[in-house]
Design a protein around this motif. Structure first.
Motif, PDB file in Angstrom:
ATOM      1  N   SER A  25       5.506  13.503  -4.116  1.00 47.22           N
ATOM      2  CA  SER A  25       5.142  12.133  -3.672  1.00 47.22           C
ATOM      3  C   SER A  25       4.226  11.524  -3.735  1.00 47.22           C
ATOM      4  CB  SER A  25       4.817  13.425  -2.491  1.00 47.22           C
ATOM      5  OG  SER A  25       3.520  13.850  -2.886  1.00 47.22           O
ATOM      6  N   LEU A  26       4.154   9.819  -3.707  1.00 44.66           N
ATOM      7  CA  LEU A  26       2.756   9.473  -3.947  1.00 44.66           C
ATOM      8  C   LEU A  26       2.043   9.299  -2.898  1.00 44.66           C
ATOM      9  CD1 LEU A  26       5.301   6.056  -4.728  1.00 44.66           C
ATOM     10  CD2 LEU A  26       3.799   7.249  -6.271  1.00 44.66           C
ATOM     11  N   PRO A  27       0.943   9.612  -3.547  1.00 44.92           N
ATOM     12  CA  PRO A  27      -0.549   8.647  -2.387  1.00 44.92           C
ATOM     13  C   PRO A  27      -0.127   7.995  -1.673  1.00 44.92           C
ATOM     14  CG  PRO A  27      -1.235   7.951  -5.017  1.00 44.92           C
ATOM     15  CD  PRO A  27       0.040   8.541  -4.472  1.00 44.92           C
ATOM     16  N   ALA A  28      -0.537   7.654  -0.283  1.00 46.10           N
ATOM     17  CA  ALA A  28      -1.790   7.270   0.453  1.00 46.10           C
ATOM     18  C   ALA A  28      -0.925   5.593  -0.352  1.00 46.10           C
ATOM     19  CB  ALA A  28      -1.760   7.651   1.891  1.00 46.10           C
ATOM     20  N   SER A  29      -0.750   4.784   1.150  1.00 40.09           N
ATOM     21  CA  SER A  29      -0.841   3.144   0.253  1.00 40.09           C
ATOM     22  C   SER A  29      -2.960   2.945  -0.072  1.00 40.09           C
ATOM     23  CB  SER A  29      -0.870   2.315   1.812  1.00 40.09           C
ATOM     24  OG  SER A  29      -1.093   1.228   0.880  1.00 40.09           O
ATOM     25  N   PRO A  30      -2.851   2.060  -1.240  1.00 35.60           N
ATOM     26  CA  PRO A  30      -4.236   2.361  -1.390  1.00 35.60           C
ATOM     27  C   PRO A  30      -4.398   1.104  -0.276  1.00 35.60           C
ATOM     28  CG  PRO A  30      -3.109   1.111  -2.931  1.00 35.60           C
ATOM     29  CD  PRO A  30      -2.183   2.026  -1.747  1.00 35.60           C
ATOM     30  N   VAL A  31      -4.229   0.467   0.790  1.00 28.06           N
ATOM     31  CA  VAL A  31      -4.286  -0.446   1.628  1.00 28.06           C
ATOM     32  C   VAL A  31      -5.084  -0.195   2.666  1.00 28.06           C
ATOM     33  CG1 VAL A  31      -4.035  -2.984   2.399  1.00 28.06           C
ATOM     34  CG2 VAL A  31      -3.026  -2.236  -0.250  1.00 28.06           C
ATOM     35  N   HIS A  32      -6.052  -0.617   3.297  1.00 27.94           N
ATOM     36  CA  HIS A  32      -6.510  -0.209   3.916  1.00 27.94           C
ATOM     37  C   HIS A  32      -5.862  -1.067   5.687  1.00 27.94           C
ATOM     38  CE1 HIS A  32      -9.288   0.354   7.296  1.00 27.94           C
ATOM     39  NE2 HIS A  32      -9.914   0.499   7.174  1.00 27.94           N
ATOM     40  N   ALA A  33      -4.966   0.436   6.452  1.00 24.83           N
ATOM     41  CA  ALA A  33      -4.278   0.046   7.525  1.00 24.83           C
ATOM     42  C   ALA A  33      -4.542  -1.597   8.122  1.00 24.83           C
ATOM     43  CB  ALA A  33      -3.917   0.767   8.448  1.00 24.83           C
ATOM     44  N   GLN A  34      -5.456  -1.629   8.097  1.00 27.84           N
ATOM     45  CA  GLN A  34      -6.164  -2.386   8.732  1.00 27.84           C
ATOM     46  C   GLN A  34      -5.518  -4.337   8.475  1.00 27.84           C
ATOM     47  OE1 GLN A  34      -6.330  -2.235  12.332  1.00 27.84           O
ATOM     48  NE2 GLN A  34      -6.933  -0.045  11.681  1.00 27.84           N
ATOM     49  N   ARG A  35      -5.274  -3.908   7.247  1.00 27.79           N
ATOM     50  CA  ARG A  35      -5.549  -5.181   6.512  1.00 27.79           C
ATOM     51  C   ARG A  35      -3.901  -6.143   6.443  1.00 27.79           C
ATOM     52  NH1 ARG A  35      -8.479  -7.340   3.008  1.00 27.79           N
ATOM     53  NH2 ARG A  35     -10.534  -6.159   2.772  1.00 27.79           N
ATOM     54  N   LEU A  36      -3.339  -4.667   7.415  1.00 30.20           N
ATOM     55  CA  LEU A  36      -1.230  -4.808   7.501  1.00 30.20           C
ATOM     56  C   LEU A  36      -1.365  -4.897   9.095  1.00 30.20           C
ATOM     57  CD1 LEU A  36      -0.097  -1.543   5.704  1.00 30.20           C
ATOM     58  CD2 LEU A  36      -1.202  -3.647   5.293  1.00 30.20           C
ATOM     59  N   TYR A  37      -0.324  -6.934   8.796  1.00 26.46           N
ATOM     60  CA  TYR A  37       0.595  -7.232  10.387  1.00 26.46           C
ATOM     61  C   TYR A  37       1.942  -6.664   9.960  1.00 26.46           C
ATOM     62  CZ  TYR A  37       1.296  -9.640  14.680  1.00 26.46           C
ATOM     63  OH  TYR A  37       1.395 -10.294  15.442  1.00 26.46           O
ATOM     64  N   CYS A  38       2.018  -6.203  11.137  1.00 31.62           N
ATOM     65  CA  CYS A  38       4.215  -6.281  10.815  1.00 31.62           C
ATOM     66  C   CYS A  38       4.224  -7.513  11.653  1.00 31.62           C
ATOM     67  CB  CYS A  38       4.372  -4.783  11.348  1.00 31.62           C
ATOM     68  SG  CYS A  38       6.009  -4.480  10.633  1.00 31.62           S
TER      69      CYS A  38
END
Ligand code: FAD
Length: 457
Positions: free
Chosen positions: A2-15
């Protein structure tokens, strides 16, 4: 495994497509952040691809007639992109160069042909890119995600409204910096090779030939690319930063970083430069703080302005007090009124203004202090504030290598229309918009040396 969680802060993402779950290959639609390293959008794309054991590709859509662009911009950009493509290949990440006037359509066609499951895009507050991204997300059936790879504190998250001034956004950004100003993880060689249908090899010569961009000004001597940008940043931090507080307003001192073209084309992450400046503990605190104020607070204030103000380049985008005062002074006598051709050819009565214009045309970058003077005099000697805005924005976008940037629209509207500023003492033409003159410049630096350099008699 299993891979670690995304290294990118969740607040950088917009779906953009909350009801769609992607599967299969991931494409990073590189647009504004034209670099391989320190790129949160690419890191997120790689994380998603690795999680689903899928290939990863980078796609760039070149628009030959991109509005306002000149040959100098395209040359700089294509040189940098070519380096990205070469370095990406070494990490097993193919780079695809699409060319066409309709990026959302080109990209949707490409994604369908190659069975792409998810497209990751980088954040851009300007209207053309916003429209492209919305159109693409609305017409393509796959998953579509935006990542803010340009701002230290993601623009959508930093504030949910247009901020009045630096003093209102500063505490918000400063409060969140400890959470977002974190080190970048490495992009790793991509473990899953592309195994779909044949991808087109980038043809850089054909791309360059396809450009409709006019040749404005002489060719420039800037070298372009991610490595150059990083070298320049290192050099500035090591030997220039210390004197920044004292000399940054002197256009003859060479005391500023010169990074804006690289930041504009995303060849270096503002966050990388901010980390370097923060850690430069040999430099006086005043210089480090002064530099971070410009690089983070002022730059991200400009992003906020353009993202939340749909008329960020027009008279209607000015604060109400500034519209009112400029309206009140429309009929004022102007000592002189220049045409666009006179401005562009640096044919005014003012050698200091002409020198600034020549600095921009000849070198592709005007010093920041002179940009304020330059724009304010355009207001003073134009027939109307609307004409002044149009002249300043057209020239800025045409000649500055860092033009067509949120900083440019905000800088012009600050100078001519009081955006993020306050009312000052009322005077002809300017009304209550802050005034500048050459005597103020002479108190700050050797005006004659600057004129001799760029506008010799
Ligand atoms: P440095 O002083 O080394 O600053 C480092 C970085 O901080 C800059 O690269 C930039 O990203 C940011 N920064 C510095 N000053 C400002 C500022 N006042 N507002 C926002 N961010 C800032 N900047 C552009 O990037 N593109 C433009 O087209 C542009 N047009 C401008 C037009 C006018 C009329 C004015 C007043 C300002 C404009 N600016 C623009 C902002 C600023 O002048 C430039 O960012 C700066 O001169 C770039 O040089 P540098 O990288 O050597 O700056």
């Amino acid at each position: 495994m299993s891979l670690p969680a995304s290294p990118v802060h969740a607040q950088r993402l917009y779906c953009h497509t909350p009801s769609v779950r992607g599967s299969g290959p991931v494409a990073y639609w590189m647009s504004r952040d034209q670099r391989l390293h320190d790129n949160w959008a690419l890191l997120q794309a790689q994380h998603m691809a690795r999680t689903r054991q899928a290939p990863l590709i980078i796609v760039f859509c070149l628009v030959p007639s991109y509005s306002g662009g000149a040959r100098r911009h395209f040359d700089f950009m294509l040189t940098g992109l070519r380096q990205v493509a070469d370095s990406a290949a070494k990490l097993g990440i193919p780079f695809v160069l699409l060319t066409g006037e309709d990026p959302p359509g080109e990209l949707a066609g490409f994604c369908r042909t190659h069975a792409i499951g998810t497209v990751v895009m980088d954040f851009d507050p300007l209207r053309t890119k916003q429209q492209w991204q919305h159109t693409f997300a609305g017409h393509w059936e796959g998953e579509c995600l935006e990542v803010d790879a340009h701002n230290v504190v993601p623009c959508r998250w930093a504030s949910e409204k247009q901020e009045y001034a630096a003093r209102t956004i500063r505490p918000k950004l400063q409060r969140q910096l400890p959470e977002f100003l974190d080190p970048f993880p490495e992009l790793v060689p991509h473990p899953v090779p592309w195994r779909g249908s044949l991808l087109p090899e980038p043809d850089w010569e054909a791309a360059s030939r396809s450009l409709a961009a006019p040749e404005y000004g002489p060719p420039l001597s800037w070298s372009s690319g991610e490595e150059t940008a990083l070298d320049l940043a290192r050099e500035f931090i090591a030997s220039g930063l210390s004197a920044y507080a004292e000399k940054r307003n002197d256009p003859t001192a060479g005391a500023v970083s010169g990074l804006s073209p690289y930041l504009h084309f995303g060849q270096i992450a503002p966050q990388r430069v901010a980390l370097m400046a923060r850690d430069a503990n040999w430099a006086p605190a005043e210089s480090r703080e002064g530099f971070l104020e410009e690089l983070v607070i002022r730059r991200e204030l400009a992003e906020n302005f353009c993202f939340y103000n749909p008329v960020y380049d027009c008279f209607g985008g000015l604060p109400a007090w500034a519209q009112q005062t400029l309206d009140d002074h429309r009929g004022d006598h102007r000592e002189v009124v220049y045409t666009f051709e006179q401005w562009e050819a640096a044919r005014t009565h003012d050698p200091l203004w002409n020198a600034a214009q020549q600095e921009m045309v000849q070198t592709g970058k005007m010093h920041g202090y002179m940009r304020m003077y330059w724009a304010k005099k355009i207001l003073e000697w134009s027939a109307s504030p609307e004409e002044a805005l149009s002249t300043a924005i057209t020239l800025n976008d045409r000649y500055e290598l860092d033009g067509r940037d949120p900083n440019g629209y905000t800088g012009v509207l600050w100078s001519i229309g009081g955006v993020h500023d306050r009312p000052w003492k009322e005077r002809p033409v300017y009304g209550k918009v802050r005034y500048m003159n050459d005597r103020g410049a002479a108190r700050k630096f050797d005006v004659q040396a600057y004129i001799r350099r760029f506008f010799p008699a």
